[in-house]
Design a protein around this motif. Sequence first.
Motif, PDB file in Angstrom:
ATOM      1  N   ALA A  32       0.818  -1.214   0.000  1.00 60.76           N
ATOM      2  CA  ALA A  32       0.000   0.000   0.000  1.00 60.76           C
ATOM      3  C   ALA A  32       0.852   1.265   0.000  1.00 60.76           C
ATOM      4  O   ALA A  32       0.390   2.327  -0.445  1.00 60.76           O
ATOM      5  CB  ALA A  32      -0.931  -0.008   1.203  1.00 60.76           C
ATOM      6  N   SER A  33       2.098   1.151   0.478  1.00 60.90           N
ATOM      7  CA  SER A  33       2.983   2.319   0.549  1.00 60.90           C
ATOM      8  C   SER A  33       3.757   2.556  -0.739  1.00 60.90           C
ATOM      9  O   SER A  33       4.423   3.585  -0.874  1.00 60.90           O
ATOM     10  CB  SER A  33       3.973   2.153   1.708  1.00 60.90           C
ATOM     11  OG  SER A  33       4.989   1.195   1.396  1.00 60.90           O
ATOM     12  N   LEU A  34       3.702   1.613  -1.674  1.00 58.27           N
ATOM     13  CA  LEU A  34       4.494   1.690  -2.899  1.00 58.27           C
ATOM     14  C   LEU A  34       3.649   2.114  -4.090  1.00 58.27           C
ATOM     15  O   LEU A  34       2.453   1.782  -4.159  1.00 58.27           O
ATOM     16  CB  LEU A  34       5.104   0.318  -3.212  1.00 58.27           C
ATOM     17  CG  LEU A  34       6.051  -0.307  -2.185  1.00 58.27           C
ATOM     18  CD1 LEU A  34       6.483  -1.688  -2.664  1.00 58.27           C
ATOM     19  CD2 LEU A  34       7.255   0.586  -1.952  1.00 58.27           C
ATOM     20  N   PRO A  35       4.250   2.802  -5.057  1.00 58.89           N
ATOM     21  CA  PRO A  35       3.568   2.951  -6.343  1.00 58.89           C
ATOM     22  C   PRO A  35       3.314   1.560  -6.932  1.00 58.89           C
ATOM     23  O   PRO A  35       4.132   0.649  -6.759  1.00 58.89           O
ATOM     24  CB  PRO A  35       4.576   3.727  -7.195  1.00 58.89           C
ATOM     25  CG  PRO A  35       5.539   4.337  -6.223  1.00 58.89           C
ATOM     26  CD  PRO A  35       5.594   3.414  -5.056  1.00 58.89           C
ATOM     27  N   ARG A  36       2.200   1.389  -7.591  1.00 60.43           N
ATOM     28  CA  ARG A  36       1.898   0.070  -8.133  1.00 60.43           C
ATOM     29  C   ARG A  36       2.846  -0.240  -9.291  1.00 60.43           C
ATOM     30  O   ARG A  36       2.912   0.510 -10.282  1.00 60.43           O
ATOM     31  CB  ARG A  36       0.450   0.008  -8.613  1.00 60.43           C
ATOM     32  CG  ARG A  36      -0.005  -1.403  -8.992  1.00 60.43           C
ATOM     33  CD  ARG A  36      -1.507  -1.448  -9.176  1.00 60.43           C
ATOM     34  NE  ARG A  36      -1.974  -2.763  -9.612  1.00 60.43           N
ATOM     35  CZ  ARG A  36      -2.243  -3.780  -8.801  1.00 60.43           C
ATOM     36  NH1 ARG A  36      -2.078  -3.629  -7.487  1.00 60.43           N
ATOM     37  NH2 ARG A  36      -2.664  -4.945  -9.262  1.00 60.43           N
ATOM     38  N   PHE A 119       0.361 -11.988  -0.648  1.00 63.95           N
ATOM     39  CA  PHE A 119       0.085 -11.005   0.395  1.00 63.95           C
ATOM     40  C   PHE A 119       0.381  -9.590  -0.079  1.00 63.95           C
ATOM     41  O   PHE A 119      -0.290  -8.637   0.307  1.00 63.95           O
ATOM     42  CB  PHE A 119       0.893 -11.322   1.653  1.00 63.95           C
ATOM     43  CG  PHE A 119       0.488 -12.611   2.304  1.00 63.95           C
ATOM     44  CD1 PHE A 119      -0.783 -12.771   2.814  1.00 63.95           C
ATOM     45  CD2 PHE A 119       1.372 -13.673   2.387  1.00 63.95           C
ATOM     46  CE1 PHE A 119      -1.177 -13.966   3.401  1.00 63.95           C
ATOM     47  CE2 PHE A 119       0.995 -14.865   2.971  1.00 63.95           C
ATOM     48  CZ  PHE A 119      -0.285 -15.017   3.477  1.00 63.95           C
ATOM     49  N   LEU A 120       1.383  -9.459  -0.941  1.00 63.51           N
ATOM     50  CA  LEU A 120       1.676  -8.138  -1.517  1.00 63.51           C
ATOM     51  C   LEU A 120       0.573  -7.699  -2.470  1.00 63.51           C
ATOM     52  O   LEU A 120       0.052  -6.584  -2.368  1.00 63.51           O
ATOM     53  CB  LEU A 120       3.007  -8.177  -2.266  1.00 63.51           C
ATOM     54  CG  LEU A 120       4.312  -8.007  -1.504  1.00 63.51           C
ATOM     55  CD1 LEU A 120       5.491  -8.319  -2.413  1.00 63.51           C
ATOM     56  CD2 LEU A 120       4.459  -6.600  -0.920  1.00 63.51           C
ATOM     57  N   TYR A 121       0.243  -8.567  -3.410  1.00 62.65           N
ATOM     58  CA  TYR A 121      -0.709  -8.227  -4.467  1.00 62.65           C
ATOM     59  C   TYR A 121      -1.687  -9.382  -4.654  1.00 62.65           C
ATOM     60  O   TYR A 121      -1.559 -10.195  -5.579  1.00 62.65           O
ATOM     61  CB  TYR A 121       0.037  -7.915  -5.765  1.00 62.65           C
ATOM     62  CG  TYR A 121       1.019  -6.770  -5.613  1.00 62.65           C
ATOM     63  CD1 TYR A 121       0.553  -5.471  -5.427  1.00 62.65           C
ATOM     64  CD2 TYR A 121       2.391  -6.993  -5.587  1.00 62.65           C
ATOM     65  CE1 TYR A 121       1.432  -4.412  -5.251  1.00 62.65           C
ATOM     66  CE2 TYR A 121       3.274  -5.943  -5.403  1.00 62.65           C
ATOM     67  CZ  TYR A 121       2.787  -4.651  -5.235  1.00 62.65           C
ATOM     68  OH  TYR A 121       3.658  -3.602  -5.043  1.00 62.65           O
ATOM     69  N   ILE A 126      -0.572  -8.298 -11.491  1.00 65.21           N
ATOM     70  CA  ILE A 126       0.702  -7.726 -11.937  1.00 65.21           C
ATOM     71  C   ILE A 126       1.561  -8.829 -12.552  1.00 65.21           C
ATOM     72  O   ILE A 126       1.772  -9.876 -11.927  1.00 65.21           O
ATOM     73  CB  ILE A 126       1.435  -7.053 -10.766  1.00 65.21           C
ATOM     74  CG1 ILE A 126       0.592  -5.903 -10.202  1.00 65.21           C
ATOM     75  CG2 ILE A 126       2.814  -6.542 -11.208  1.00 65.21           C
ATOM     76  CD1 ILE A 126       1.178  -5.250  -8.969  1.00 65.21           C
ATOM     77  N   PRO A 127       2.068  -8.632 -13.758  1.00 64.58           N
ATOM     78  CA  PRO A 127       2.898  -9.667 -14.386  1.00 64.58           C
ATOM     79  C   PRO A 127       4.155  -9.969 -13.559  1.00 64.58           C
ATOM     80  O   PRO A 127       4.767  -9.061 -12.989  1.00 64.58           O
ATOM     81  CB  PRO A 127       3.265  -9.059 -15.737  1.00 64.58           C
ATOM     82  CG  PRO A 127       2.181  -8.058 -16.001  1.00 64.58           C
ATOM     83  CD  PRO A 127       1.816  -7.499 -14.661  1.00 64.58           C
ATOM     84  N   GLN A 155      11.892   1.822 -14.502  1.00 65.74           N
ATOM     85  CA  GLN A 155      10.887   1.520 -15.533  1.00 65.74           C
ATOM     86  C   GLN A 155       9.634   0.895 -14.924  1.00 65.74           C
ATOM     87  O   GLN A 155       8.852   0.247 -15.619  1.00 65.74           O
ATOM     88  CB  GLN A 155      11.500   0.592 -16.579  1.00 65.74           C
ATOM     89  CG  GLN A 155      12.730   1.160 -17.258  1.00 65.74           C
ATOM     90  CD  GLN A 155      13.429   0.152 -18.151  1.00 65.74           C
ATOM     91  OE1 GLN A 155      12.803  -0.767 -18.683  1.00 65.74           O
ATOM     92  NE2 GLN A 155      14.731   0.319 -18.325  1.00 65.74           N
ATOM     93  N   GLY A 156       9.466   1.067 -13.616  1.00 62.89           N
ATOM     94  CA  GLY A 156       8.260   0.569 -12.962  1.00 62.89           C
ATOM     95  C   GLY A 156       8.280  -0.900 -12.626  1.00 62.89           C
ATOM     96  O   GLY A 156       7.223  -1.494 -12.391  1.00 62.89           O
ATOM     97  N   VAL A 157       9.471  -1.496 -12.589  1.00 58.26           N
ATOM     98  CA  VAL A 157       9.590  -2.920 -12.268  1.00 58.26           C
ATOM     99  C   VAL A 157      10.056  -3.071 -10.820  1.00 58.26           C
ATOM    100  O   VAL A 157      11.065  -2.474 -10.424  1.00 58.26           O
ATOM    101  CB  VAL A 157      10.570  -3.634 -13.225  1.00 58.26           C
ATOM    102  CG1 VAL A 157      10.726  -5.102 -12.843  1.00 58.26           C
ATOM    103  CG2 VAL A 157      10.079  -3.511 -14.663  1.00 58.26           C
ATOM    104  N   LEU A 158       9.341  -3.866 -10.060  1.00 62.38           N
ATOM    105  CA  LEU A 158       9.689  -4.156  -8.668  1.00 62.38           C
ATOM    106  C   LEU A 158      10.620  -5.353  -8.641  1.00 62.38           C
ATOM    107  O   LEU A 158      10.273  -6.436  -9.122  1.00 62.38           O
ATOM    108  CB  LEU A 158       8.428  -4.444  -7.857  1.00 62.38           C
ATOM    109  CG  LEU A 158       8.602  -4.654  -6.354  1.00 62.38           C
ATOM    110  CD1 LEU A 158       9.109  -3.380  -5.676  1.00 62.38           C
ATOM    111  CD2 LEU A 158       7.283  -5.113  -5.730  1.00 62.38           C
ATOM    112  N   LEU A 159      11.822  -5.166  -8.089  1.00 57.79           N
ATOM    113  CA  LEU A 159      12.819  -6.225  -7.993  1.00 57.79           C
ATOM    114  C   LEU A 159      12.801  -6.791  -6.583  1.00 57.79           C
ATOM    115  O   LEU A 159      12.983  -6.045  -5.610  1.00 57.79           O
ATOM    116  CB  LEU A 159      14.208  -5.693  -8.335  1.00 57.79           C
ATOM    117  CG  LEU A 159      14.364  -5.091  -9.739  1.00 57.79           C
ATOM    118  CD1 LEU A 159      15.784  -4.564  -9.939  1.00 57.79           C
ATOM    119  CD2 LEU A 159      14.021  -6.112 -10.822  1.00 57.79           C
TER     120      LEU A 159
END
Length: 264
Positions: A32-36, A119-121, A126-127, A155-159
Amino acid sequence: MTLLPSLYISHGSPMTALQPGQVGGRLAELAASLPRPRAIVIASAHWPSAQPQVGGHAQPPTIHDFGGFPEPLYQIQYPAPGAPMLANQVQQLLSSAGLPAQVDALRGLDHGAWVPLRFLYPDASIPVVPLSLQPHLGPSHQLALGRALAPLREQGVLLVGSGSITHNLHDWRNYQDGKEAPYVRPFIGWIEERLAADDVEALLDYRRQAPFAERAHPTDEHLQPLHFAIGAAGEGALGAQRIDAGIDMGMLAMDIYRFDGAGA
């Protein structure tokens, strides 16, 4: 586009999916605290390989890579789409960094990936691209993998690196009565101090420098995703923030870290 952090998540036992304890709420709060993100690349301790492999499945199956657990656990699915084009980009970034990688078009999501991701998403929209690690090559190699992929954060990718901040399954029968293994808090305290100090060299040498390292990690495949996440934070200050999610079964510390480093 907003720069995403990199994450290290302690995924715990497969039973975390049914009995999340503190970690489920902590991960929901973190999301919830992160940009999607537009996509997720997740390096799991449960996909070791001789050389880097990148999951390129268009619809990665949910892998139940465990045995002897309650039947409801095997019914859980995490039907997130894959991202074959991103998988190819990951493969190219790694190969350009001198880390030859191959795309595996059949690989699904092991429990080191789908347990924390649900639990995150939980909407599974999300791919997700899974990434293998090479534990036999040591922490420095995983750090290099993360650094090669750090530009994706822009580039909007969560690592994400998924492992366990302590992981000694030899002890799981010894601390079922509410006791904590005596090595857990000294070890996680040392990790927190070294991360706060941006002491990457000490963290790479943790088996020699950290207190009770051999007890906390008889083998270190579950800590090496931390080195991946550190690398993905990029050069310079890590911006490490610890999220305390408790200690499961007296010996599995469930720490989560976010790294808001400046990136590549």
